[in-house]
Enzyme design. Structure first.
Site, short mmCIF file in Angstrom:
data_model
loop_
_atom_site.label_atom_id
_atom_site.label_comp_id
_atom_site.label_asym_id
_atom_site.label_seq_id
_atom_site.Cartn_x
_atom_site.Cartn_y
_atom_site.Cartn_z
N LYS A 113 0.83 -1.21 0.00
CA LYS A 113 0.00 0.00 0.00
C LYS A 113 0.86 1.26 0.00
CE LYS A 113 -4.14 -1.85 2.16
NZ LYS A 113 -5.19 -1.64 3.16
N LYS A 199 -4.37 -10.29 -6.64
CA LYS A 199 -5.62 -10.62 -5.96
C LYS A 199 -6.73 -9.62 -6.31
CE LYS A 199 -5.18 -8.19 -1.66
NZ LYS A 199 -5.30 -8.03 -0.25
N LYS A 202 -10.54 -4.21 -3.61
CA LYS A 202 -11.42 -3.03 -3.65
C LYS A 202 -10.68 -1.83 -4.19
CE LYS A 202 -12.81 -4.21 0.66
NZ LYS A 202 -12.67 -3.90 2.03
#
Ligand code: TYM
Length: 332
Positions: A113, A199, A202
């Site tokens: 992230k 993966k 969202k």
């Protein structure tokens, strides 16, 4: 004997997708028969990356409605909002003070992230796994059912609890209970529709990369039509050169409730032109009841308010008790 307990949560950062369902919620639904379930919306986690404050509260409600739509029964299970219980933030601070910084520097999800955010990485993002440890340890669950990507955070949670017990408890009287992760094999890692090696997430900017649980039948058809495949004929599981093929077959297998060998035999000679409509129909059938129930719950705001108020009350009893014990052990 007390009913064993589970605890799990999801960040309200957007619509929930098939990965959230197959990796987590679906397992909660089957566990709620035998476990006392504490399920929450991790809204304090959702603010560790840039977000829109106008949408936060609404996103929390959408996730709560999705839990119920997927089959979580609010009478049987406790559904609550993380930020409504100050014990989460408070325990996180206490745990911060015993967690070595270098344990957080190893976290894969932080690195991923942080890389996406460049200069704009907050202390909160680095600190995120300690808050997650607090979420878990407050409720003293036996099991924490999550997808594969949360494994490292659960290991850290156990390490933090072990350290706290060592520093402030005794072997005969540990302060915190160590939880076990529960990562079921099927569905633990649902991959992106645009890249079978990433993966489903969202935060992927492309809507076409994921299946949201509330997608309309038309949108499901469009997404499957456009999803990435390969030029080969004949479909197979477990070929590392064909990650998309494995992922789509896997989705078909889980959603149609069939065994792997049956699906492998059924699809061995198929081309994509034949398989895609089959997968689309299976998805439409599996998601229709979730979508209908979701619309029904969202249309009754009073009901959802009542579920969340009741959840807050029940969660507070357990969380306050644990927090009190930790504070006493730490000298407050
Ligand atoms: P989050 O919101 O990213 O995901 C929620 C749950 O969905 C699972 N999941 C997946 N499973 C399979 N395939 C995928 N592509 C996929 N994407 C997501 C996740 O493993 C997770 O179980 N840090 C957590 C939220 C959290 C939490 C907690 C979870 C905060 N505190 C305490 C458990 C216990 C997270 O970001 O999940």
């Amino acid at each position: 004997m007390a009913t064993p307990r589970i605890l799990s949560g999801i960040q309200p950062t957007g619509n929930l997708h098939l990965g959230n369902y197959l990796g987590a919620i679906r397992n909660w639904v089957s566990l709620q028969q035998d476990y006392d379930c504490f399920l929450f919306m991790a809204d304090l986690h959702a603010i560790t990356v840039p977000y829109d404050p106008k949408q936060l509260a609404e996103n929390v409600r959408k996730v709560a409605a999705t839990y119920i739509a997927c089959g979580i029964d609010p009478e049987r299970s406790t559904i609550f909002v993380q930020s409504q219980l100050s014990a989460h933030s408070e325990l996180a601070w206490l745990l911060n003070c015993i967690t070595p910084l270098n344990w957080l520097e190893r976290m894969i999800q932080f690195k991923e992230k942080a890389l996406k955010q460049g200069e704009n990485v907050s202390v909160g993002l680095q600190n995120y796994p300690v808050l997650q440890a607090a979420d878990i340890l407050l409720y003293e669950p036996d099991l924490v059912p999550v997808g594969e990507d949360q494994k490292q955070h659960l290991e850290l949670t156990r390490d933090i609890a072990t350290r706290l017990n060592f520093q402030f408890g005794s072997e005969a009287q540990p302060v915190l209970k160590l939880p076990e992760p529960l990562i079921l094999k099927a569905g633990a890692r649902v991959m992106s529709l645009s890249d079978g090696s990433k993966k489903m997430s969202k935060s992927d900017p492309s809507e076409l990369s994921r299946i949201d649980l509330t997608d309309s039948p038309e949108l499901l058809q469009k997404k499957i039509k456009k999803c990435k495949t390969d030029p080969e004929r004949g479909l197979e599981f477990d070929n590392p050169a064909r990650p998309e093929c494995h992922n789509l077959l896997n989705l078909y297998m889980i959603l149609s409730g069939q065994e792997k060998t049956a699906v492998a035999a059924e699809c061995a000679e198929m081309g994509w032109g034949q398989f895609k409509p089959l997968l689309t129909e299976t998805l439409q059938t599996a998601l229709r009841p979730i979508r209908d129930k979701y619309d029904q719950v969202m249309a009754e705001p009073g009901y959802l308010d009542q579920v969340l108020a009741q959840g807050r009350e029940r969660a507070d009893v357990v969380a306050s008790e644990t927090l009190g014990r930790v504070k006493a052990a730490m000298g407050f």
